[in-house]
Design an enzyme around this catalytic site. Structure first.
Site, short mmCIF file in Angstrom:
data_model
loop_
_atom_site.label_atom_id
_atom_site.label_comp_id
_atom_site.label_asym_id
_atom_site.label_seq_id
_atom_site.Cartn_x
_atom_site.Cartn_y
_atom_site.Cartn_z
CG ASP A 35 -0.03 3.05 -5.91
OD1 ASP A 35 1.22 1.91 -5.93
OD2 ASP A 35 0.11 3.31 -7.40
CG HIS A 52 3.75 -5.12 0.44
ND1 HIS A 52 2.95 -4.03 -0.76
CD2 HIS A 52 5.33 -5.70 -0.97
CE1 HIS A 52 4.21 -3.49 -2.16
NE2 HIS A 52 4.60 -4.10 -1.98
CG LEU A 146 -17.65 -2.61 5.83
CD1 LEU A 146 -17.78 -1.12 4.99
CD2 LEU A 146 -16.28 -3.14 5.77
C1 IPE Z 1 -2.26 -1.18 -8.35
O1 IPE Z 1 -0.66 -0.75 -8.26
C2 IPE Z 1 -2.67 -2.14 -7.85
C3 IPE Z 1 -2.85 -2.31 -6.58
C4 IPE Z 1 -2.95 -1.79 -5.68
C5 IPE Z 1 -2.68 -3.87 -6.44
P1 IPE Z 1 0.40 -0.97 -9.20
O2 IPE Z 1 1.48 -0.50 -8.54
O3 IPE Z 1 0.13 -1.80 -9.34
O4 IPE Z 1 0.22 -0.10 -10.18
P2 IPE Z 1 1.03 -0.01 -11.72
O5 IPE Z 1 2.02 -0.24 -11.83
O6 IPE Z 1 1.47 1.53 -11.12
O7 IPE Z 1 0.10 0.99 -12.40
C1 IPE Z 2 0.66 -1.35 -3.97
O1 IPE Z 2 1.84 -0.65 -3.25
C2 IPE Z 2 0.76 -2.10 -3.53
C3 IPE Z 2 0.35 -3.63 -5.03
C4 IPE Z 2 0.39 -3.54 -5.59
C5 IPE Z 2 0.53 -4.95 -4.20
P1 IPE Z 2 3.23 -0.46 -4.42
O2 IPE Z 2 3.98 -1.27 -4.21
O3 IPE Z 2 2.79 -0.44 -6.03
O4 IPE Z 2 3.47 0.17 -4.57
P2 IPE Z 2 4.36 2.00 -5.40
O5 IPE Z 2 3.12 2.08 -6.16
O6 IPE Z 2 5.67 0.71 -5.73
O7 IPE Z 2 5.02 2.60 -4.25
MG MG Z 3 2.19 0.82 -7.23
#
Ligand code: IPE
Ligand code: IPE
Ligand code: MG
Length: 255
Positions: A35, A52, A146
């Site tokens: 995240d 990303h 792995l």
């Molecule tokens: C969880 O992160 C999903 C992934 C890392 C793929 P999100 O950014 O979607 O989760 P929330 O919205 O903060 O709970």
């Molecule tokens: C995690 O990073 C990747 C996915 C959920 C696909 P985020 O896109 O959720 O990044 P933040 O949490 O908005 O910073």
């Molecule tokens: Mg996120």
């Protein structure tokens, strides 16, 4: 201390943390909620998708770091069933990342005997995404090292409901008695089967929640949260998480 597999040369200062790990207590299965990509980019004045992209580049780094110390399965939460709610452009960008990731990294993954798998519903992904992931799965299906497991279009509640539906169908067809339903059987109906439950869950970016990730499988996993965003979470940080895991006493309700 036993030497780590595939470790060559003299470690740099950054790599030294690997040597303080207890080789007899390496988690078998590590799961990561990757995240903070968007916030990492925004902090640098970049568009969210740049985060990303940077996050994608980090996947190989952490995969090899995990392999290095003998982790057997690494599950990476890459896209949740809830992430479809995001703007169309961002979803599209995320769906195209496998098309860049696999052609670029597959040779090195194969050279390291890494096997790709997916946990989620690939049928709902765009054709090009699904094909790219399925190609990688096929190309690595005979590898024995792995397991690199991408949770892609994955959501834990949906996983449990679909498991319950399939169990109910078996029962209704007379192939299963309700009294035969137990934890082991239920686990077999999870999309993660036959992987063992994660020993360690890491979530980056400072969020203190599970976000619908492996709710059944995480029952007794050790949880590790870090303020670092996924693109900046490097090998050393990963080994610090393992070190913290090794300091924990896993009691499973016992003494
Ligand atoms: C969880 O992160 C999903 C992934 C890392 C793929 P999100 O950014 O979607 O989760 P929330 O919205 O903060 O709970
Ligand atoms: C995690 O990073 C990747 C996915 C959920 C696909 P985020 O896109 O959720 O990044 P933040 O949490 O908005 O910073
Ligand atoms: Mg996120």
């Amino acid at each position: 201390m036993k030497p780590f597999k595939k470790w060559f040369g003299t470690p740099t200062k950054d790599e030294e943390s690997i040597f303080s790990l207890d080789t007899d207590n390496i988690p078998n299965h590590v799961a990561v909620i990757m995240d903070g990509n968007g916030r990492w980019a925004q902090k640098r004045g970049l568009p969210r998708v740049a985060g990303h992209h940077s996050g994608m580049k980090n996947v190989k780094k952490i995969t090899l770091a995990a392999d290095q110390i003998g982790v057997q399965a690494l599950t990476l939460y890459a896209f949740s069933t809830e992430n479809w709610k995001r703007p169309k452009d961002e979803v599209e960008y995320l769906m195209k990342l496998p098309l860049e990731f696999f052609p670029k990294e597959i040779d090195e993954l194969i050279a390291n005997n890494i096997r790709i798998r997916i946990t989620g519903w690939p049928e709902a992904l765009p054709d090009y995404t699904r094909k790219s992931v399925e190609d990688a799965i096929r190309q690595t299906e005979h590898n024995t090292g792995l397991i690199l497991n991408f949770a892609l279009n994955y959501g834990s509640r949906k996983e449990m409901i679909s498991g319950v539906q399939r169990i109910a169908q078996e029962a209704a067809a007379g192939r299963l008695r309700p009294e035969d339903i137990n934890e082991e059987l239920f686990s077999q109906y999870m999309l993660t089967a036959p992987l063992p439950d994660p020993d360690l869950l890491i979530r980056t970016s400072g969020e203190l929640r599970i976000s619908n990730f492996m709710l059944w499988q995480l029952a007794y996993s050790e949880l590790y949260f870090t303020e670092l965003c996924w693109p900046e979470f490097n090998e050393q940080h990963f080994y610090m998480a393992i070190q913290e895991y090794q300091r924990r006493a896993r009691r499973y309700g016992g003494l």
